[in-house]
Design an enzyme around this catalytic site. Structure first.
Site, PDB file in Angstrom:
ATOM      1  N   ASP A  57      10.329   6.879  82.956  1.00  0.00           N
ATOM      2  CA  ASP A  57      10.362   6.572  84.395  1.00  0.00           C
ATOM      3  C   ASP A  57      10.681   7.800  85.254  1.00  0.00           C
ATOM      4  O   ASP A  57      11.590   7.765  86.085  1.00  0.00           O
ATOM      5  CB  ASP A  57      11.422   5.492  84.678  1.00  0.00           C
ATOM      6  N   GLU A 267       5.557  -3.518  88.852  1.00  0.00           N
ATOM      7  CA  GLU A 267       6.772  -2.717  88.986  1.00  0.00           C
ATOM      8  C   GLU A 267       6.385  -1.266  89.250  1.00  0.00           C
ATOM      9  O   GLU A 267       5.215  -0.927  89.416  1.00  0.00           O
ATOM     10  CB  GLU A 267       7.619  -2.807  87.705  1.00  0.00           C
TER      11      GLU A 267
END
Length: 367
Positions: A57, A267
């Site tokens: 991420d 997301e």
């Protein structure tokens, strides 16, 4: 005497031949191993930026002329994999930096730990960072002591930290994946949210339903749940106004539907600006694409443009996009080092905006 010499010489020759044969066999094994490793590496468009720890991420920024990366720090907590993401049991953040793309990567160590966040329970998921007013801000999602994801903020005077967390989460924040964007006029916005384990589907009218859906709205033919956006206050610690929906429209001006898993938001939101347009990019989650949508305002609405990165190795896909010295780059992750979905490694590759404003398709796995 000569017979003894011949015997010794013959024995030496046998030993020498055996050693030579063994060395040749070992050389073959080494060569085969090296070939296999090279072959595996050649499958991937890019190589991991760091291998000493697992990272995912990656939110990248340029601060003081240097590239800083704010990733999740994956660990193997021994938790079985499930759709809630409990196996993603990260408990601290390490900040990475490098002077240039493909330069040496520095790990600055632990910048913030879950034990140092007064209100936190577990699972420090994907963070982001920003700079304003002489201060660096680290925004992070973590479950509170009631196991509900909230978004917190921590501050530091150095982009590498360490960061000190505020005593409470941001009022009105929820779910996961904060992404912070500062516009040319100095206004700053946070995009956030994620369905399934990110709990976005459990929020309705600002209230959390612990018994809500584990996936999405479950209303297949209605507009899909989508990311949220809120303007940040001047001190960067609170929301300045209401939380709004990030509306994503198809080419006919209709909102994307829940059943449209190849295109709808899941997301991993990110915002960047290019040629005066606002690019909202995100992950489709269970279909594993990165998609883009373009608008004329940081609030949207955004018109869906298409997939710009095909699936990586691993279940999750999460990215950031920045400009460095006139070129654009995407930071992302896959599971090259571990082959395990919860133990990932961050990467970077160049990103291209097409003449029509769309983003050129990236293939993270070579064909």
């Amino acid at each position: 005497m000569m017979k003894n010499i011949k015997k010794v010489s013959g024995l030496a020759l046998i030993v020498a031949l055996a050693v030579t044969s063994s060395c040749q066999q070992n050389a073959k094994k080494t060569s085969t191993a090296e070939t296999a490793d090279t072959s595996k590496k050649s499958k991937y468009l890019s190589q991991p930026l760091i291998s000493e720890i697992y990272t995912a991420d990656p939110s990248a920024h340029v601060f003081n002329g240097k590239i800083y990366i704010y990733p999740s720090h994956d660990i193997d907590a021994g938790i079985p994999e499930n759709d809630n993401g409990d196996h993603f049991a990260m408990n601290d953040y390490h900040i990475l930096s490098m002077d240039s793309i493909n330069g040496k990567v520095n790990d600055h160590g632990v910048a913030l730990s879950v034990k140092d966040i007064p209100w936190a329970g577990r699972q420090l998921w994907a963070p982001d960072a920003a700079f304003k007013n002489g201060t660096y801000y680290l925004y992070f999602p973590v479950k509170d002591k009631q196991d509900v994801f909230r978004i917190g903020v921590a501050t530091a005077k150095d982009p590498a930290g360490p960061f000190k967390a505020e005593p409470k989460p941001i009022e009105g924040s929820y779910s996961i994946d904060p992404a912070v964007f500062t516009d040319a006029d100095g206004s700053t916005y946070m995009y956030f949210g994620g369905i399934w384990g990110g709990q976005l589907q459990r929020w309705n009218n600002g209230k959390y339903d612990a018994n809500g859906s584990k996936t999405d709205s479950q209303k297949e033919n209605e507009p899909a749940l989508t990311a949220k956006v809120a303007k940040l206050s001047k001190d960067m610690l609170t929301f300045d106004g209401a939380v709004k929906d990030v509306v994503i429209l198809d080419q006919n001006g209709k909102p994307l539907l829940t059943k449209d898993h190849d295109r709808r938001f899941f997301e991993g939101a990110w915002m960047h600006k290019y040629n005066g347009k606002y690019y909202f990019t995100y992950s489709t989650g269970d279909t594993h694409f990165l998609a883009s949508a373009i608008g004329d305002s940081p609030y949207g609405p955004f018109k869906y443009q298409g997939t710009f990165m095909n699936p990586v190795q691993g279940w999750t896909t999460h990215h950031s996009i920045i400009e460095v010295k006139g070129k654009w780059y995407i930071f992302y992750h896959d599971t090259q080092l571990s082959d395990k979905t919860h133990l990932r490694n961050v990467k970077v590759t160049e990103l291209t905006h097409n003449a029509d404003g769309t983003i050129a398709l990236i293939e993270p796995m070579k064909k």
